[in-house]
Structures are given as C-alpha cells and as structure tokens.
Write a protein that holds these residues in place. Structure first.
Motif, PDB file in Angstrom:
ATOM      1  N   ILE A   8      43.319  99.772  84.627  1.00 14.89           N
ATOM      2  CA  ILE A   8      44.581  99.071  84.778  1.00 14.89           C
ATOM      3  C   ILE A   8      44.555  97.700  84.122  1.00 14.89           C
ATOM      4  CG2 ILE A   8      45.135 100.244  86.913  1.00 14.89           C
ATOM      5  CD1 ILE A   8      44.360  97.781  88.432  1.00 14.89           C
ATOM      6  N   SER A  14      44.901  95.957  81.226  1.00 16.19           N
ATOM      7  CA  SER A  14      45.347  95.621  79.887  1.00 16.19           C
ATOM      8  C   SER A  14      45.558  94.123  79.831  1.00 16.19           C
ATOM      9  CB  SER A  14      46.656  96.338  79.577  1.00 16.19           C
ATOM     10  OG  SER A  14      46.490  97.732  79.711  1.00 16.19           O
ATOM     11  N   LEU A  62      51.250 103.829  84.090  1.00 22.17           N
ATOM     12  CA  LEU A  62      51.111 102.391  83.912  1.00 22.17           C
ATOM     13  C   LEU A  62      52.452 101.728  83.637  1.00 22.17           C
ATOM     14  CD1 LEU A  62      48.045 102.269  81.477  1.00 22.17           C
ATOM     15  CD2 LEU A  62      48.002 102.143  83.967  1.00 22.17           C
ATOM     16  N   ASN A  63      52.619 100.513  84.176  1.00 20.65           N
ATOM     17  CA  ASN A  63      53.739  99.644  83.834  1.00 20.65           C
ATOM     18  C   ASN A  63      53.177  98.360  83.256  1.00 20.65           C
ATOM     19  OD1 ASN A  63      55.602  97.179  85.195  1.00 20.65           O
ATOM     20  ND2 ASN A  63      56.691  98.738  84.030  1.00 20.65           N
ATOM     21  N   LEU A  64      53.584  98.000  82.030  1.00 18.70           N
ATOM     22  CA  LEU A  64      53.087  96.811  81.358  1.00 18.70           C
ATOM     23  C   LEU A  64      54.239  95.876  81.038  1.00 18.70           C
ATOM     24  CD1 LEU A  64      51.313  99.457  80.323  1.00 18.70           C
ATOM     25  CD2 LEU A  64      50.193  97.745  78.938  1.00 18.70           C
ATOM     26  N   CYS A  66      49.132  94.874  82.414  1.00 21.87           N
ATOM     27  CA  CYS A  66      49.508  95.905  83.374  1.00 21.87           C
ATOM     28  C   CYS A  66      49.858  95.253  84.705  1.00 21.87           C
ATOM     29  CB  CYS A  66      48.357  96.888  83.558  1.00 21.87           C
ATOM     30  SG  CYS A  66      48.752  98.210  84.707  1.00 21.87           S
ATOM     31  N   THR A  67      51.051  95.542  85.213  1.00 22.78           N
ATOM     32  CA  THR A  67      51.486  94.990  86.492  1.00 22.78           C
ATOM     33  C   THR A  67      51.337  95.989  87.633  1.00 22.78           C
ATOM     34  OG1 THR A  67      53.782  95.653  86.126  1.00 22.78           O
ATOM     35  CG2 THR A  67      53.122  93.462  85.340  1.00 22.78           C
ATOM     36  N   ALA A  76      49.751 100.256  88.453  1.00 23.16           N
ATOM     37  CA  ALA A  76      49.149 101.494  87.949  1.00 23.16           C
ATOM     38  C   ALA A  76      48.953 102.467  89.094  1.00 23.16           C
ATOM     39  CB  ALA A  76      47.809 101.196  87.278  1.00 23.16           C
TER      40      ALA A  76
END
Length: 249
Positions: free
Chosen positions: A11, A13, A216-218, A224-225, A227
């Motif tokens: 997670i 990034s 994942l949300n980036l 990454c905020t 996961a």
C-alpha cells in the motif's frame, strides 16, 4: 501471520516530493488493528535516493508472529524522473531469528544477484545466487514509478510490470485501471469518490487470496490513501489506511 506484512508493503506508493514520511494502519476482520508501517523517502541533490519502510505487527498479530518486524530499503539513482535501484534489501526480524536478503542490480548485464543471510540461535548461514529473471525495478521503486507507467493516471486497461520482491518466479505484477461499472463498484467498495483507482495482482498466495488481489485508491501525487486485500479466508478483507503524511522539500 507471516503474510500480514505484505499488505503493509504494497500500500506504500510514494509521491515525488523530496522528503516524505507516510504512516499506515492495517486492520483484519475480528482482529482489528494488526499492523503499522512507516515509509521514509529521501531524494538527494546528487540525483540519488533512499527509501526505507519498516512494518511491524501489533497486538495479537505481534504475539502470534513472534514480534515480527520487517524492514525494506532501496537505494539508487534518479534517471529521467524514474527511480532506478542499485540495491534492494529485505530484512525480517523476530525474537528468535534474523533473515536478510540483499539484491544487487547489474542493469548493464540485466542480472540481479541476491545474498541471503540467516541468523538463528547464534548460528549464521550465508548463500549467493542469481535470480532467474531480471527487472529494472524493485517493489518499492515500482510503486514510486507507477505514475509514469500509467501516464500520470491517464492510462486505462491492463498492464504487466515486473519488480524484484514481487512474484518469486518472474517478478510479475498485473495492474488494472478500471473504467465504467468496475470503476464505480471499486469506488463504492473503498468508500472513496475522488482519487485514482487501481486493481493490483501481486501474484503471490496470501492466506486464501490466491493471487494477492489488491484494491487501491491513490491521490494525484501517487500516495495510496486506502487499500484492501480481497477475500482472505474466514475473515473477509485486510484493510490499510493512511493515518499520517508529512512532506518537506
């Protein structure tokens, strides 16, 4: 509990700020919070970099994993905006043993040598081998460079990348940038409306998640905020969330 730490790694990034510290918490079904990870990136004036990530189990997971702590480090050069690793190190420490792998990249000859060290009960063993495959990323630089591979998140569809530290056989990582219904489903599942959404297959069996399927949300910087590791046996999903972020120039 051996594979819990993998979610902490994937997670993380990291953006292209010169110095960044990101802290994540990880929760797992009925166990609640099971781990915490801290990542630090330093970019130097001579176009070199160093990434350090320390991940540790907490609470019940700490007890069941013999106080497991994992540290990952990558150092190398910055070439045309990409992080290019020279050395990648993975160290696992418990109350009873230390296991360390040092990967040395030879980009010119497309070879990666790995040195393995194991310390247990005051006994030390060493070995040296060459990986069966070559990759120009380790798993840390891959996630740093992900913005470039996805054309600053304008790319949609499927992409295959390779990184030392991913799949043991060939380092393969599958990325999917979803659209349409799949994208909307992912937004609802993660509870996020904004940001960039990815599905990542790390191609390792983690619990009963055969391929290690990650949602994942980036944000726009590639951080990454949130996961989720999907479909873990018995307990559902493992979830990771950014809880603290500090960036300096």
């Amino acid at each position: 509990m051996k594979k819990i730490i993998i979610i902490l790694l994937f997670i993380l990034s990291i953006s292209d700020a010169k110095n960044i510290t990101a802290t994540y918490k990880v929760s797992f079904g009925i166990f609640g919070r099971i781990g915490v990870a801290k990542a630090v990136l330093q970019v130097n004036k001579d176009k070199t970099y160093h990434i350090s990530i320390q991940a540790k189990a907490t609470g019940l997971a700490k007890l069941l994993s013999d106080g497991r702590v994992e540290k990952y480090e990558s150092s190398g050069k910055i070439i045309n905006g990409f992080l290019v690793p020279d050395i990648y190190t993975a160290t696992t420490t418990t109350h009873s043993k230390i296991y360390k792998k040092v990967f040395i990249f030879n980009h010119k000859n497309k070879k990666v040598k790995v040195l393995k060290f194991r310390i247990h009960a005051n006994n030390t063993s060493k070995s040296v081998e060459t990986l069966e495959y070559y990759a120009n990323n380790d798993i840390l630089t891959l996630f740093f460079n992900i913005k470039h591979y996805l054309d600053d998140f304008r790319f949609t569809g499927n992409k295959i990348l390779h990184a030392v530290g991913a799949n043991k056989k060939d380092g393969k990582v599958n990325l999917i940038a979803p659209t349409g219904k799949k994208l909307n489903d992912l937004k609802r599942y993660l509870g996020k409306k904004a940001g960039h959404f990815l599905i990542v297959f790390i191609n390792q069996k983690i619990f009963a998640s055969k391929r290690g399927e990650l949602y994942l949300n980036l944000n726009d910087d590639g951080i990454c905020t949130k996961a989720v590791l999907k479909d873990v046996i018995f307990f559902g999903d493992i979830r990771g969330k950014l809880i603290n972020l500090k960036e300096t120039n």
